[in-house]
Design an enzyme around this catalytic site. Structure first.
Site: not given
Length: 674
Positions: A466-467, A470, A473
């Protein structure tokens, strides 16, 4: 003055953390705050007619030195807090709020930006976009208010900065100060890997034997596996007492008075800006747009989740009674019996899986997926960082440096709980340009011995993916201006890349390649892998209900007049939902840091689910090709979303990728709630 705070000299432009002392921050802050104020004053007082270059572009770089200083300071304050840094936080917060108010409510800047906006038709789209956002942000900050209301708005912002800082520090204190020793004769049910982690936690706190702390990566598996019901209750009550005045810090860490004042001030702020309430003001710039649309989405999912949770509660209660415990299933029982049910129905034992899910193995999986999707390569970068176990990598594509990735993965008493992604610097193309330095922070249980394997739970592995979602991005950002770089997007769009990336953890080919036994190197057996994946939604009713409770309470707090008693309002919302008593909110109000440690997720905790609707549909775009690593779809994802930052409205970016808006069906199917 320590120039290292703003002029970084480490490898690949990293800060030299070994050359930074806490005593350096205060004088550097004074200097950079003064410089930023002077730069904005020069823009506002410029006698020349407003142009894009002398107003908008100038504002983009006016506080560059201050931002670099603060990126170091707040990184350290989050990952390694101490008394000196907490005192600095309390000093900086109101001064930064005052500075932000002066800039964002300066009528001269407002007039200049409006003038530039009126003649922006001939500019390129990115330039028009940052003009649009600058004007919007100034308006929403109160630049158009009368002098009296601007003064009151500045006071509100300054006070909120103090309150949210105190809220954060209170939660950290309760998490830091609690430890529950567990005697050798009370370890029944705990797998060896968890006992080893508990011994490491005790040793870190200067104790013999083993202990439980409030680190999520430790307490959740303890609640799942411990047979000792009394110990589970003690640990659980301490976990939910954080910030309530009933935790380890007692009355001095009571966040409830802070919560009341925060809600009052947010409401007043929204009313000054002409909105009915804070939720209406906050959602105006999000994809959801209105509180009604948020409530509609959450309500659709609640019905299915509540029904599934009720079915599961009956099964778990029967198991409780079969153990000879008369009475109702309690909150400290649910995870324990849900884990036992999962083992029974799917023949899954977390102790069997743990040896294959080491941090090194899962990092290999994370990086391999990034390579297969985006052609990214990772090379270890030796650099002096803030702790010996923090690591860095050069991220390249085709030999070109794309970014620096920093990982701080292990829990420590001085670290804020949870997991997050931040950037020491963001990508932009001003001047010679700069690449992102992106940081992932987690709170995994450290290895029992230095240099030994660190074992992750399945939930930990998901957090790692999940991290890093990010992080992509930031890494793949390709925009001109820092204000629209990376994750600078609508709050309910920011979780799309992170939640989308989680899907690749669940791909058999990824697990076959990387989930390897830490001693033998053997792959995770195929039958165990399949059972692990089949069990993915085993407790979906619980996880969905606990999340929705928090999201709906957050919305209720910020919709309409603020409650006279926040805890009474929380109880009222849960009662009206007929929420199961054995499933408390994922984040109860006194430690709901998403909402009360700042404005970021206030009236916005729903955004995880809003993004999940999109991530389910986005992954379906890969599945529809027959190849979850389809190059054309991955390239379109980069070109339309990951590289674009906030250079266009989130709806436009999504439509460019998918061609239609998603529905809730894919989410319900993905969670196994259909």
């Amino acid at each position: 003055m320590n120039r290292e705070l703003t002029h970084w000299t480490g490898p690949e432009g990293l800060p030299r953390f070994d050359l930074i002392d806490d005593g350096d921050f205060a004088p550097a802050f004074d200097r950079e705050l003064t410089a930023a104020e002077a730069a904005h004053e020069a823009i506002a007082a410029n006698p020349d007619a407003p142009t894009f270059d002398n107003t908008i572009a100038a504002m983009e770089v006016a506080d560059e030195g201050l931002n670099r200083l603060l990126s170091i300071f707040y990184t350290l304050a989050g990952v390694d807090s101490n008394d000196a840094r907490q005192a600095l936080q309390r000093d900086f917060a109101p001064r930064l709020a005052e500075y932000g108010s002066r800039i964002s409510m300066d009528p001269r800047l407002y007039a200049r930006v409006k003038a530039v906006a009126e003649g922006a038709e001939e500019l390129v789209p990115e330039d028009r976009r940052i003009i649009e956002l600058a004007l919007r942000d100034l308006t929403r900050a109160g630049a158009g208010l009368n002098p009296e209301d601007r003064t009151r708005m500045a006071a509100i912002r300054a006070r909120l900065a103090v309150l949210t800082t105190d809220f954060t520090q209170n939660v950290l204190a309760d998490e830091r100060d609690f430890i529950l020793p567990v005697a050798d004769d009370r370890l029944a049910g705990l797998p060896d890997w968890l006992v080893r982690a508990m011994r490491a936690a005790a040793r870190e706190r200067g104790l013999q034997g083993q202990a439980v702390t409030l680190n999520r990566s430790l307490i959740v598996p303890f609640l799942e596996h411990a047979d000792d019901r009394a110990l589970r209750e003690t640990a659980f009550r301490a976990w939910i007492a954080r910030g309530s005045g009933q935790g380890a810090g007692g009355a001095k860490t009571d966040n409830l008075p802070l919560v009341q004042e925060i809600l009052q001030l947010r409401h007043e702020r929204a009313r000054l800006l002409g909105h009915d309430d804070f939720a209406s003001w906050k959602l105006e710039t999000q994809m959801a747009a209105t509180p009604d649309r948020v409530e509609d989405l959450l309500s659709q999912v609640w019905t299915a989740a509540r029904a599934r949770a009720a079915e599961d509660q009956d099964k778990l209660t029967a198991m409780l009674h079969a153990d000879g415990v008369n009475g109702t299933l309690e909150a400290w029982d649910w995870r324990h019996y849900a884990e036992r049910l999962r083992q029974q129905e799917h023949s899954i034992d977390a102790g069997q899986v743990a040896p294959y899910l080491t941090l090194e193995a899962m990092l290999g999986a994370v990086f391999d997926v990034a390579h297969r999707l985006f052609a990214l390569e990772f090379e270890v970068l030796e650099a002096p960082l803030w702790a010996p176990d923090v690591r860095a990598w050069r991220v390249t594509r085709g030999g070109r440096l794309m970014a620096i990735f920093v990982g701080d993965f292990f829990a420590r008493p001085s670290k804020r709980s949870g997991a997050w992604c931040s950037a020491l610097q963001v990508q932009h193309k001003i001047g010679e340009g700069q690449r992102a330095i992106v940081v992932n922070v987690c709170n995994f249980t450290p290895p029992e011995t230095a240099g030994g394997p660190a074992f992750l739970s399945w939930d930990d592995a998901r957090t790692l993916f999940h991290e890093f979602g990010h992080a992509t991005h930031h890494i793949l950002s390709d925009v001109s201006w820092p204000s629209i770089s990376g994750t600078s997007v609508a709050q309910d769009f920011v979780e799309l890349p992170s939640q989308l990336y989680e899907h690749w953890l669940e791909q058999p080919s990824v697990l076959d390649a990387h989930a390897r036994h830490h001693e033998t190197g053997a792959p995770l057996p195929a039958d165990l892998r399949d059972r692990l994946l089949a069990a993915g939604n085993a407790d979906a009713g619980f996880s969905t209900v606990e999340y929705l409770e928090s999201a709906l309470v957050d919305l209720a707090f910020h919709r309409g007049a603020p409650p006279a008693d926040a805890m009474a309002r929380q109880a009222e919302v849960l009662h009206d939902l007929d929420a199961p008593a054995a499933i408390p909110m994922r984040h109860a109000t006194p430690h709901f840091a998403h909402v009360f440690a700042g404005d970021g997720y206030a009236a916005g905790y729903y955004s995880y689910m809003w993004s999940e609707v999109m991530d389910a549909d986005a992954f379906a775009a890969f599945e529809e090709t027959g190849d979850v690593f389809d190059p054309a779809t991955a390239r379109r994802l980069v070109e339309t979303i990951l590289s674009r930052g906030g250079s266009a409205p989130a709806d436009d970016l999504w439509m460019a990728f998918r061609g239609r808006m998603p529905g809730v069906d894919a989410l319900l199917k993905g969670r196994g709630l259909t």
